[in-house]
Design an enzyme around this catalytic site. Sequence first.
Site, PDB file in Angstrom:
ATOM      1  N   GLU A  63       0.836  -1.201   0.000  1.00  0.00           N
ATOM      2  CA  GLU A  63       0.000   0.000   0.000  1.00  0.00           C
ATOM      3  C   GLU A  63       0.874   1.256   0.000  1.00  0.00           C
ATOM      4  O   GLU A  63       0.565   2.243  -0.685  1.00  0.00           O
ATOM      5  CB  GLU A  63      -0.941  -0.011   1.213  1.00  0.00           C
ATOM      6  N   GLU A  70       1.616   6.392  -7.121  1.00  0.00           N
ATOM      7  CA  GLU A  70       0.586   7.388  -7.437  1.00  0.00           C
ATOM      8  C   GLU A  70       1.124   8.809  -7.305  1.00  0.00           C
ATOM      9  O   GLU A  70       0.862   9.662  -8.158  1.00  0.00           O
ATOM     10  CB  GLU A  70      -0.629   7.185  -6.540  1.00  0.00           C
TER      11      GLU A  70
END
Length: 120
Positions: A63, A70
């Site tokens: 994560e 991102e």
Amino acid sequence: MRRFLKSLRAATAGIGYAIRTQRHVRIHLTAALLVSAAAIWLELKAIEWALLLVLFALVIALEIVNTAIELTIDRIGLERHPLAKAAKDTAAGAVLVAVLFAIGVGLLLLGPPMWHRLFG
């Protein structure tokens, strides 16, 4: 040693950033705490704990890597591009794969003893 401490500070800053800003990191941490509470209650063996801890680390680390990907793509440019979408989707897919396998292992490890505690 100084270089190591600088790297350690940078890494902990990154983890802190992810915890503060990423809802999914907080969700995974909460899930890890709840599963840990169940594992304590069910008195899992050391090897079972080891497996759970590896899976907690894997999901949370992926994560955090997803967040890094991102952020990097967003820094490069905010315009839509098929490769940017593919990179973000692929990183998110890696997290999903780890989560699904972690759920499967969690059910295998926690399911039988929980069933026995509740209904046995």
